[in-house]
Design a protein around this motif. Structure first.
Motif, PDB file in Angstrom:
ATOM      1  N   SER A  29       0.835   3.995  -2.942  1.00  0.00           N
ATOM      2  CA  SER A  29       0.457   5.392  -2.682  1.00  0.00           C
ATOM      3  C   SER A  29       1.612   6.341  -3.035  1.00  0.00           C
ATOM      4  N   LYS A  42       0.830  -1.209   0.000  1.00  0.00           N
ATOM      5  CA  LYS A  42       0.000   0.000   0.000  1.00  0.00           C
ATOM      6  C   LYS A  42       0.867   1.263   0.000  1.00  0.00           C
ATOM      7  N   LYS A  89       1.442  10.094  -3.231  1.00  0.00           N
ATOM      8  CA  LYS A  89       1.009  10.291  -1.832  1.00  0.00           C
ATOM      9  C   LYS A  89       2.063   9.699  -0.896  1.00  0.00           C
ATOM     10  N   SER A  90       1.830   9.726   0.395  1.00  0.00           N
ATOM     11  CA  SER A  90       2.780   9.237   1.429  1.00  0.00           C
ATOM     12  C   SER A  90       4.174   9.792   1.196  1.00  0.00           C
TER      13      SER A  90
END
Ligand SMILES: Nc1ncnc2c1ncn2[C@@H]1O[C@H](COP(=O)(O)OP(=O)(O)OP(=O)(O)O)[C@@H](O)[C@H]1O
Ligand SMILES: [Mn+2]
Length: 440
Positions: free
Chosen positions: A48, A44, A53-54
């Motif tokens: 991401s 995940k 993201k992240s």
């Protein structure tokens, strides 16, 4: 007889999610069970980050914060030194001039296979002992100025590190150098020079083409094999001679690094270097916040270096190499350059033991490249690393290169690394538990 690790084996493939397996204990290799845990939590994070993201993850460093991926500049040695390969340039010269700031060679670089073929088949013009090393190594000269660093075979593939030997008295293994080159390439690091195996005729390809003191160390053993021991500080005596069968000798041939006239190297002391003493411990084994000291000290406080140390720890843990005392970089590229993976001769020594202390940099710093985590997940959830390496090693003239338990150990160790990263991620999300989960 191989040490089959009878004292406390563990089934890593069945470790509970979130629990770091092992603890420096021995483990029996077995055919890995199909992965029940696909590390979806870690996947995940990878997905991401690929979607942008992240970005501020403290454990998994996203590609756009990794200079090895960004590579605003990636000049080659040829470009830096304004050197072009001559018309008759050897594959080695071409290869050396193409070494770049962020990797030794590009993914799929055709010169690598050419170079391996040259070293495995070209005639050997001259041989001399390399000065300065602890164990015997020869410098091999081929036509056209091509050179290789030769490490001889001493033992059969299934002979492991002697149980009473410390890492610093272990013998060097020619097959470990070959396997480590392939492993480094498969992991996508491309920081190890190409290495190939070859069988030499000791009479015509060593004795007849060398001179000096080494000649006086040749003899015929009671079993009628041709032997020599050379001169060095470790294992260069009659009792530790290198013997042919009866005069054919296997060895590893590593492509030579560019000479210091063209590309000087800087030698760095590895922050997680072992003590190299049978009773003393190193600082990193005693100081719980050791990583904080390292990560705030240049060149580890910025850029790619710390991530390279993490990669090296993963590479060494997978191959069981405890001998990473120093590492080298090319001076001309400054600090923002890859760390060379040199000297893997003591890797692949213990197939049934996973030496968790090699992972100390990762365990203590809780830091990993996105790309390195992604590739480990790919092996765990797809074609296992053991299989990819086994296939790659089939290309070497000395195949089989690794004893099967060493290959199986790789899949077990991938799991241990993934567990360690998961622990780090969990710790980062619940900082209060830090104290409890600290490993060293
Ligand atoms: N492919 C290569 N081409 C040229 N020089 C090399 C190559 N690989 C290693 N060297 C140089 O030779 C030195 C010794 O090599 P290596 O570390 O494999 O031997 P060693 O006897 O194990 O040395 P040490 O005991 O210091 O670890 C290295 O520090 C490096 O500078
Ligand atoms: Mn060494």
């Amino acid at each position: 007889m191989p040490n089959n690790g009878s004292n406390g084996s563990r089934e890593y493939e069945q470790s509970a999610p979130g629990e770091t397996s092992g603890g420096g204990t021995d483990a029996e290799p077995r055919t890995p069970a199909p992965p029940t845990d696909r590390y979806e939590d870690l996947q995940k994070i990878i997905f991401s980050q690929l979607q942008g993201k992240s970005e501020d993850h403290t454990v998994v460093i996203p590609p756009h914060r990794d200079l090895n991926i960004l590579r605003p500049e990636n000049p080659t040695i040829g470009e830096m030194e304004d050197l072009e390969p001559s018309i008759n340039a050897s594959n080695l010269e071409r290869f050396q001039l193409k070494i770049a700031q962020h990797e030794l060679y590009e993914d799929g670089e055709p010169l690598v296979d050419e170079l391996l073929k040259d070293m495995a088949t070209n005639s050997i013009l001259h041989v001399e002992q390399k000065e300065g090393g602890t164990q015997l190594k020869l410098i091999i000269d081929y036509p056209n100025g091509v050179q290789a660093l030769f490490k001889p075979m001493r033992f059969a593939r299934d002979v492991q590190t002697l149980p009473n030997h410390f890492y610093f008295s272990d013998y060097e293994r020619h097959n470990a150098e070959i396997a480590a080159f392939h492993l480094d390439r498969i992991l996508g690091f491309r920081r190890a020079m190409p290495v190939v195996g070859r069988v030499l005729n000791m009479t015509t390809e060593i004795y007849d083409v060398t001179e000096g003191d080494i000649l006086k160390t040749f003899f015929v053993s009671p079993a009628n094999n041709f032997c020599f021991h050379g001169k060095c500080s470790y294992y260069c005596d009659t009792g530790h001679a290198i013997c042919g069968n009866p005069d054919m000798l296997e060895g590893s041939f590593a492509a030579f690094l560019p000479s210091s006239d063209i590309a000087e190297r800087k030698v760095w002391r590895h922050p997680w270097r072992r003590s190299y003493h049978k009773r003393r411990k190193a600082q990193w084994e005693l100081q719980s916040d050791y990583c904080d000291t390292v990560r705030t000290t240049p060149p580890y406080d910025s850029g790619r270096r710390m991530l390279d140390i993490m990669d090296m720890s993963i590479f060494d843990f997978l191959s069981g190499n405890m001998d990473r005392h120093h590492y080298e970089t090319f001076k001309m590229f400054g600090n923002e350059t890859f760390t060379l993976h040199l000297d893997q001769g003591r890797a692949f020594g213990k197939a049934f033991h996973d030496e968790l202390s090699i992972l100390a940099p990762l365990l203590q710093c809780c830091l990993v490249r996105h790309t390195t985590l992604a590739i480990l997940l790919k092996f765990h959830n797809g074609v296992p690393l053991s299989k990819v390496l086994r296939e790659s090693l089939k290309l070497d003239p000395l195949n089989p290169i690794l004893w099967e338990p060493h290959l199986l150990a790789l899949d077990r160790r991938v799991l241990i690394i993934l567990d360690a990263i998961r622990n780090c991620v969990n710790k980062a999300e619940t900082p209060l538990q830090n104290e409890v989960n600290d490993f060293v």
